[in-house]
Design an enzyme around this catalytic site. Structure first.
Site, PDB file in Angstrom:
ATOM      1  N   LYS A  78     -77.460 -68.000 -59.308  1.00  0.00           N
ATOM      2  CA  LYS A  78     -76.538 -67.692 -58.220  1.00  0.00           C
ATOM      3  C   LYS A  78     -76.749 -68.680 -57.074  1.00  0.00           C
ATOM      4  O   LYS A  78     -76.335 -69.825 -57.193  1.00  0.00           O
ATOM      5  CB  LYS A  78     -76.663 -66.217 -57.860  1.00  0.00           C
ATOM      6  CG  LYS A  78     -76.029 -65.392 -58.994  1.00  0.00           C
ATOM      7  CD  LYS A  78     -76.204 -63.924 -58.955  1.00  0.00           C
ATOM      8  CE  LYS A  78     -75.463 -63.332 -60.154  1.00  0.00           C
ATOM      9  NZ  LYS A  78     -75.843 -61.983 -60.484  1.00  0.00           N
ATOM     10  N   HIS A  88     -78.968 -61.402 -55.874  1.00  0.00           N
ATOM     11  CA  HIS A  88     -78.105 -61.861 -54.783  1.00  0.00           C
ATOM     12  C   HIS A  88     -78.874 -62.126 -53.486  1.00  0.00           C
ATOM     13  O   HIS A  88     -78.264 -62.391 -52.451  1.00  0.00           O
ATOM     14  CB  HIS A  88     -76.987 -60.843 -54.526  1.00  0.00           C
ATOM     15  CG  HIS A  88     -76.061 -60.727 -55.684  1.00  0.00           C
ATOM     16  ND1 HIS A  88     -75.015 -61.597 -55.890  1.00  0.00           N
ATOM     17  CD2 HIS A  88     -76.054 -59.868 -56.736  1.00  0.00           C
ATOM     18  CE1 HIS A  88     -74.398 -61.267 -57.013  1.00  0.00           C
ATOM     19  NE2 HIS A  88     -75.010 -60.227 -57.540  1.00  0.00           N
ATOM     20  N   SER A  99     -74.781 -55.871 -55.630  1.00  0.00           N
ATOM     21  CA  SER A  99     -73.914 -56.978 -56.041  1.00  0.00           C
ATOM     22  C   SER A  99     -72.450 -56.773 -55.688  1.00  0.00           C
ATOM     23  O   SER A  99     -71.733 -57.732 -55.453  1.00  0.00           O
ATOM     24  CB  SER A  99     -74.063 -57.224 -57.535  1.00  0.00           C
ATOM     25  OG  SER A  99     -73.823 -56.038 -58.262  1.00  0.00           O
TER      26      SER A  99
END
Ligand SMILES: *Cc1c(COP(=O)(O)O)cnc(C)c1O
Length: 391
Positions: free
Chosen positions: A236, A205, A177
């Site tokens: 995300k 991610h 990350s």
């Protein structure tokens, strides 16, 4: 409670104090703070879906049809059709037998590891794993053996010394990350097969971003193993909220019975499930945003390289500019802020001591013009600070 003030003063003195910046209006490539526009290079809204009309319309429709709150945990009476539909959809998107939705990535990790591991077990964790993985292992009371970042030799030597444990679990972010590099998942799964271990990967991610069609690092590496458990977030790239765990159907049945962060919490509002389903529709049927994101990644990374900045070859939207000192990183971020660019300084304990950095994140919604403007400002400011290399 004088210790509170003392601690805050110490944090401030060490340039480690964190303060909230309030964003006015929606999350876009440009955001408003204190009435001023900023190009936002800090968000994980990789596909630019946080304010997408398709997601919002699905959520509104679901609210009108099913209401807002769910009123109970999934096991009591809060399990709704849209939870089930989303879980089936995630499992098929990710190529697993089954999936279970959690209220956040943090709580998914805190639920999973303690459900699988206890005092008689060991978890091998990459040194740069997300805080939620570390917290989860501590909560589980399993032994925590941290190996140097992506060091497969170190991991193997740990595995060789861990035969006495009941279970061995290797836990890793798939895209790190704060560093934006990829874990060598092919090698990790190979080691797990050889040393009778399980692999837990956190695709927070990677989901929607990595792999030919955005299915994550498991698609990039073409991984399919019975030893693999995957977690990812809907918050995300998918622009919504919540998280999931994927695995065999027996794993999911087990978690329904054992995962405390699933059992003892009110179920996710179904409007968010509807928004996540809309986001998955977009990822699966409309490559426009993903192509746009990839274009921006290649453009930005190549531009940095051609201007002499050393960065890794990974094609992820996370680009760290290593500064080292926390105070300097904070000042770097403040100078950019004055010039209309919002890039957060990332400092300990989020990253190891002495590795404070600016963490640049790119999204599909940035225009080339925005990015060129940012590149120029970042590079001239970086020169003033004597920063030329990245991790
Ligand atoms: C953001 C993040 C999480 C937490 O996910 P949330 O849904 O935001 O709680 C977990 N793991 C990693 C690697 C993350 O970056």
């Amino acid at each position: 409670m004088d210790f509170l003030q003392d601690e805050l003063i110490k944090l401030k003195h060490d340039s480690l104090l964190r303060e909230l910046k309030l964003v006015q209006g929606p999350q876009e490539a440009k955001i408003t703070i204190d009435g001023r526009f900023f190009i936002n290079l800090s968000s994980n809204n990789y596909l630019g879906l946080c304010n997408d009309a398709r997601l919002k319309n699905h959520a509104i429709e679901a609210i009108n049809k099913y209401g807002l709150g769910v009123g109970a945990s999934r096991l009591v009476c809060g399990s709704m059709m849209l939870h089930n539909e989303l879980e089936k959809r995630i499992a098929s998107f990710k190529g697993f037998e089954s999936a279970l939705v959690f209220n956040s990535g943090y709580s998914a990790n805190l639920s999973l590891i303690p459900a699988l591991a206890g005092r008689d077990d060991v978890v091998f964790s990459d040194r740069l794993n997300h805080a939620s993985i570390i917290d989860a292992v501590i909560l589980s009371r399993a032994k925590l053996w941290r190996y140097p970042h992506v060091d497969m030799q170190a991991l193997e030597s740990f595995l060789k010394r861990a035969k006495r444990f009941r279970r061995r679990i290797i836990a890793t972010d798939s895209v790190f990350s704060m560093d934006g590099d990829l874990a060598p998942l092919d090698k990790i799964v190979d080691l797990a097969e050889r040393y009778d271990a399980y692999v837990f990967i956190d695709e927070a991610h990677a989901t929607g971003v990595i792999g030919k069609s955005g299915r994550g690092a498991i698609e990039h590496f073409v991984i399919d193993s019975r030893r693999l458990i995957e977690m990812g977030t809907l918050s995300k790239a998918l622009g919504s909220f919540g998280a999931y765990i994927c695995g065999s159907s027996s794993l999911i049945d087990y978690l329904v019975n054992k995962a405390r962060g699933f059992i003892y919490t009110t179920a996710l509002p179904v409007s968010l499930c509807a928004a996540s389903l809309a986001a998955l529709d977009i990822v699966e049927n409309d490559a426009y945003s993903l192509n746009q994101l990839r274009d921006n990644i290649v453009f930005f990374r190549q531009s940095l390289r051609s201007r002499g900045v050393k960065i890794s070859d990974d094609l992820t939207p996370i680009i760290p500019l290593l500064v080292g000192d926390a105070k300097k990183a904070l000042e770097f971020s403040e100078r950019l802020f004055e010039q209309g660019i919002f890039v957060q300084a990332i400092r300990p304990p989020t990253v190891p001591e002495g590795t404070s950095r600016l963490r640049i994140t790119l999204t599909a919604a940035h225009t080339k013009r925005d990015l060129k403007f940012c590149l120029d400002k970042i590079l001239t400011t970086a020169k003033k600070f004597g920063i030329i290399t990245s991790v």
